[in-house]
Design a protein around this motif. Structure first.
Motif, PDB file in Angstrom:
ATOM      1  N   LYS A  15       0.842  -1.378  -0.089  1.00 14.33           N
ATOM      2  CA  LYS A  15       0.021   0.047  -0.119  1.00 14.33           C
ATOM      3  C   LYS A  15       0.898   1.392   0.211  1.00 14.33           C
ATOM      4  O   LYS A  15       2.045   1.390   0.837  1.00 14.33           O
ATOM      5  N   PHE A  16       0.389   2.142  -0.613  1.00 12.75           N
ATOM      6  CA  PHE A  16       1.129   3.600  -0.833  1.00 12.75           C
ATOM      7  C   PHE A  16       0.070   4.470  -0.611  1.00 12.75           C
ATOM      8  O   PHE A  16      -0.922   4.482  -1.159  1.00 12.75           O
ATOM      9  N   GLU A  17       0.764   5.817   0.012  1.00 17.80           N
ATOM     10  CA  GLU A  17      -0.314   6.796   0.254  1.00 17.80           C
ATOM     11  C   GLU A  17       0.465   8.239  -0.177  1.00 17.80           C
ATOM     12  O   GLU A  17       1.722   8.217  -0.112  1.00 17.80           O
ATOM     13  N   ILE A  18      -0.325   9.129  -0.808  1.00 20.37           N
ATOM     14  CA  ILE A  18       0.256  10.718  -0.733  1.00 20.37           C
ATOM     15  C   ILE A  18      -0.914  11.370   0.048  1.00 20.37           C
ATOM     16  O   ILE A  18      -1.857  11.417   0.076  1.00 20.37           O
ATOM     17  N   MET A  19      -0.325  12.584   0.321  1.00 18.04           N
ATOM     18  CA  MET A  19      -1.328  13.605   1.142  1.00 18.04           C
ATOM     19  C   MET A  19      -1.433  14.812   0.126  1.00 18.04           C
ATOM     20  O   MET A  19      -0.662  15.335  -0.552  1.00 18.04           O
ATOM     21  N   VAL A  20      -2.818  14.860   0.096  1.00 19.09           N
ATOM     22  CA  VAL A  20      -3.254  15.974  -1.041  1.00 19.09           C
ATOM     23  C   VAL A  20      -4.355  16.900  -0.427  1.00 19.09           C
ATOM     24  O   VAL A  20      -4.932  16.681   0.553  1.00 19.09           O
ATOM     25  N   LYS A  21      -4.461  18.062  -1.129  1.00 15.02           N
ATOM     26  CA  LYS A  21      -5.500  19.103  -0.667  1.00 15.02           C
ATOM     27  C   LYS A  21      -6.979  18.443  -1.368  1.00 15.02           C
ATOM     28  O   LYS A  21      -6.779  18.210  -2.634  1.00 15.02           O
ATOM     29  N   PRO A  22      -8.053  18.232  -0.752  1.00 11.83           N
ATOM     30  CA  PRO A  22      -9.188  17.655  -1.039  1.00 11.83           C
ATOM     31  C   PRO A  22      -9.691  18.238  -2.453  1.00 11.83           C
ATOM     32  O   PRO A  22     -10.125  17.443  -3.120  1.00 11.83           O
ATOM     33  N   ASP A  23     -10.145  19.612  -2.377  1.00 14.07           N
ATOM     34  CA  ASP A  23     -10.914  20.080  -3.518  1.00 14.07           C
ATOM     35  C   ASP A  23      -9.790  20.324  -4.823  1.00 14.07           C
ATOM     36  O   ASP A  23     -10.082  19.674  -5.845  1.00 14.07           O
ATOM     37  N   PRO A  24      -8.661  20.596  -4.807  1.00 15.43           N
ATOM     38  CA  PRO A  24      -7.994  20.493  -5.888  1.00 15.43           C
ATOM     39  C   PRO A  24      -7.570  19.037  -6.379  1.00 15.43           C
ATOM     40  O   PRO A  24      -7.590  18.699  -7.512  1.00 15.43           O
ATOM     41  N   ALA A  25      -7.564  18.172  -5.438  1.00 15.30           N
ATOM     42  CA  ALA A  25      -7.457  16.562  -5.710  1.00 15.30           C
ATOM     43  C   ALA A  25      -8.557  16.076  -6.363  1.00 15.30           C
ATOM     44  O   ALA A  25      -8.481  15.340  -7.559  1.00 15.30           O
ATOM     45  N   LEU A  26     -10.021  16.286  -6.034  1.00 12.39           N
ATOM     46  CA  LEU A  26     -10.933  15.959  -6.766  1.00 12.39           C
ATOM     47  C   LEU A  26     -11.074  16.482  -8.141  1.00 12.39           C
ATOM     48  O   LEU A  26     -11.075  15.982  -9.201  1.00 12.39           O
ATOM     49  N   ASP A  27     -10.673  17.952  -8.244  1.00  6.29           N
ATOM     50  CA  ASP A  27     -10.816  18.624  -9.657  1.00  6.29           C
ATOM     51  C   ASP A  27      -9.614  17.722 -10.609  1.00  6.29           C
ATOM     52  O   ASP A  27      -9.941  17.464 -11.621  1.00  6.29           O
ATOM     53  N   TYR A  28      -8.488  17.194 -10.241  1.00  2.22           N
ATOM     54  CA  TYR A  28      -7.597  16.712 -10.609  1.00  2.22           C
ATOM     55  C   TYR A  28      -7.935  15.454 -11.100  1.00  2.22           C
ATOM     56  O   TYR A  28      -7.815  14.696 -12.341  1.00  2.22           O
ATOM     57  N   LYS A  32     -10.237  18.379 -14.083  1.00  2.00           N
ATOM     58  CA  LYS A  32     -10.606  19.780 -14.368  1.00  2.00           C
ATOM     59  C   LYS A  32      -9.143  20.612 -14.069  1.00  2.00           C
ATOM     60  O   LYS A  32      -9.133  21.728 -14.249  1.00  2.00           O
ATOM     61  N   LYS A  33      -8.336  19.709 -13.469  1.00  2.00           N
ATOM     62  CA  LYS A  33      -6.969  20.298 -13.138  1.00  2.00           C
ATOM     63  C   LYS A  33      -5.829  19.444 -13.419  1.00  2.00           C
ATOM     64  O   LYS A  33      -6.001  18.299 -13.356  1.00  2.00           O
ATOM     65  N   LYS A  34      -4.763  20.017 -14.159  1.00  2.00           N
ATOM     66  CA  LYS A  34      -3.648  19.350 -14.715  1.00  2.00           C
ATOM     67  C   LYS A  34      -2.251  19.512 -13.879  1.00  2.00           C
ATOM     68  O   LYS A  34      -1.504  18.729 -13.960  1.00  2.00           O
ATOM     69  N   ASP A  35      -2.388  20.597 -13.228  1.00  2.00           N
ATOM     70  CA  ASP A  35      -1.094  20.897 -12.150  1.00  2.00           C
ATOM     71  C   ASP A  35      -1.001  19.973 -11.115  1.00  2.00           C
ATOM     72  O   ASP A  35      -1.804  20.414  -9.946  1.00  2.00           O
ATOM     73  N   LEU A  36      -0.002  19.128 -11.142  1.00  2.00           N
ATOM     74  CA  LEU A  36      -0.085  18.135  -9.778  1.00  2.00           C
ATOM     75  C   LEU A  36       0.463  18.840  -8.587  1.00  2.00           C
ATOM     76  O   LEU A  36      -0.078  18.607  -7.585  1.00  2.00           O
ATOM     77  N   SER A  37       1.378  19.744  -8.837  1.00  2.00           N
ATOM     78  CA  SER A  37       2.084  20.536  -7.698  1.00  2.00           C
ATOM     79  C   SER A  37       0.990  21.364  -6.784  1.00  2.00           C
ATOM     80  O   SER A  37       1.168  21.575  -5.811  1.00  2.00           O
ATOM     81  N   ALA A  38      -0.030  21.726  -7.557  1.00  2.00           N
ATOM     82  CA  ALA A  38      -1.220  22.352  -6.756  1.00  2.00           C
ATOM     83  C   ALA A  38      -2.187  21.541  -5.900  1.00  2.00           C
ATOM     84  O   ALA A  38      -2.848  22.050  -5.241  1.00  2.00           O
ATOM     85  N   VAL A  39      -1.782  20.329  -6.283  1.00  2.00           N
ATOM     86  CA  VAL A  39      -2.673  19.314  -5.632  1.00  2.00           C
ATOM     87  C   VAL A  39      -2.003  18.638  -4.288  1.00  2.00           C
ATOM     88  O   VAL A  39      -2.653  18.282  -3.033  1.00  2.00           O
ATOM     89  N   LEU A  40      -0.787  18.587  -4.452  1.00  2.00           N
ATOM     90  CA  LEU A  40       0.004  17.662  -3.249  1.00  2.00           C
ATOM     91  C   LEU A  40       0.331  18.697  -2.137  1.00  2.00           C
ATOM     92  O   LEU A  40       0.556  19.798  -2.197  1.00  2.00           O
ATOM     93  N   VAL A  41       0.100  18.051  -0.966  1.00  2.00           N
ATOM     94  CA  VAL A  41       0.637  18.714   0.255  1.00  2.00           C
ATOM     95  C   VAL A  41       2.015  18.819   0.440  1.00  2.00           C
ATOM     96  O   VAL A  41       2.626  19.634   0.988  1.00  2.00           O
ATOM     97  N   SER A  42       2.736  17.485   0.110  1.00  2.00           N
ATOM     98  CA  SER A  42       4.047  17.155   0.307  1.00  2.00           C
ATOM     99  C   SER A  42       4.253  16.180  -0.845  1.00  2.00           C
ATOM    100  O   SER A  42       3.492  15.404  -1.506  1.00  2.00           O
ATOM    101  N   ASP A  43       5.752  16.036  -1.392  1.00  2.00           N
ATOM    102  CA  ASP A  43       5.699  15.014  -2.537  1.00  2.00           C
ATOM    103  C   ASP A  43       6.284  13.695  -1.781  1.00  2.00           C
ATOM    104  O   ASP A  43       6.826  13.024  -2.362  1.00  2.00           O
ATOM    105  N   GLU A  44       6.321  13.580  -0.583  1.00  2.00           N
ATOM    106  CA  GLU A  44       6.381  12.373   0.152  1.00  2.00           C
ATOM    107  C   GLU A  44       5.413  10.981  -0.275  1.00  2.00           C
ATOM    108  O   GLU A  44       4.280  11.255  -0.485  1.00  2.00           O
ATOM    109  N   ILE A  45       6.059   9.712  -0.211  1.00  2.00           N
ATOM    110  CA  ILE A  45       5.395   8.698  -0.733  1.00  2.00           C
ATOM    111  C   ILE A  45       5.659   8.099   0.693  1.00  2.00           C
ATOM    112  O   ILE A  45       6.382   7.725   1.200  1.00  2.00           O
ATOM    113  N   TYR A  46       4.110   7.593   1.265  1.00  2.00           N
ATOM    114  CA  TYR A  46       4.058   6.908   2.368  1.00  2.00           C
ATOM    115  C   TYR A  46       3.611   5.425   2.309  1.00  2.00           C
ATOM    116  O   TYR A  46       2.780   5.245   1.380  1.00  2.00           O
TER     117      TYR A  46
END
Length: 228
Positions: A15-28, A32-46
């Motif tokens: 299992k792998f997880e990333i932390m994201v911002k809820p609304d931008p992530a849903l748009d992605y 509706k949204k292409k910019d991944l950097s605007a979605v991620l809270v951090s680029d860490e993989i857990y």
């Protein structure tokens, strides 16, 4: 943190997880949204963000064929499951329910009248049957099971009908485009005077809509008859 949610992805039991911002992530996820950097809270993989545990390089390479955090985050976003907030889930369920009701009303008829059930009747049947809607599944993936559950409450039949249509010359070209978009043209005959005779196959429930659209275009001058 209420402004953070997770996207989870599994590969061969890992299992792998990333932390994201809820609304931008849903748009992605919805395109509706292409910019991944605007979605991620951090680029860490857990492997477990709650405990802060991270996967080994070997596990990353096996699952993603790369150790690049950004590439991995993109794969997880595209293939993983977004953990929806309560508000997002409620809104998505309502939107998906409307799509399903519209699809059923357009595709199925009451076999007694050969007319579609009104959307309100379908909605009430879904409520009475305690039908659950999956907000992250396509309509096509779940409508068959939903229809089967509804059949114990309201009669539903999927059937096609053929319409014999005649359209005067001055409206023929505009109407032809509509005919192509709403059903399957089984035959078309362009008359010497420019008028069009056609046989159109459509879902029975779509008949009122087709008649209304042709009537609007041709100012009521088209003739539409059901073939028996």
């Amino acid at each position: 943190m209420t402004d953070v949610t997770l996207v989870r992805y599994s590969f061969e039991g890992e299992k792998f997880e990333i932390m994201v911002k809820p609304d931008p992530a849903l748009d992605y996820k919805m395109g509706k949204k292409k910019d991944l950097s605007a979605v991620l809270v951090s680029d860490e993989i857990y492997t477990d963000s709650g405990k802060g545990t991270r996967p080994s390089s070997e596990k990353l390479l096996k699952a993603f064929k790369t150790e690049d955090q950004n590439e991995i985050a993109q794969i997880i976003m595209e293939k993983g499951e977004l953990n929806l907030t309560t508000d997002q889930r409620r809104k998505m369920i309502e939107d998906k329910k409307k799509q399903i009701v519209h699809f059923i009303a357009k595709t199925y008829v009451d076999p007694k009248t050969h007319l579609p059930h009104p959307p309100l009747r379908i909605e009430q049947a879904m409520k009475d049957g305690r039908v659950s809607v999956d907000p992250q599944k396509n309509v096509d993936e779940q409508v068959k099971d939903i229809v089967e559950k509804l059949r114990s409450i309201i009669a539903l039949k999927s059937e096609n009908i053929k319409l014999e249509i005649t359209i005067p010359a001055q409206f023929a070209s505009q109407s032809y485009a509509v005919l192509k978009s709403v059903g399957s043209l089984k035959s078309e005959e362009w008359q010497n005077n420019g008028s069009l005779k056609a046989i159109l196959e459509i879902p029975a429930a779509a008949r009122p809509n087709v008649i209304d659209r042709l009537g609007s275009i041709t100012k009521g001058s088209a003739t539409v008859e059901v073939m028996h």
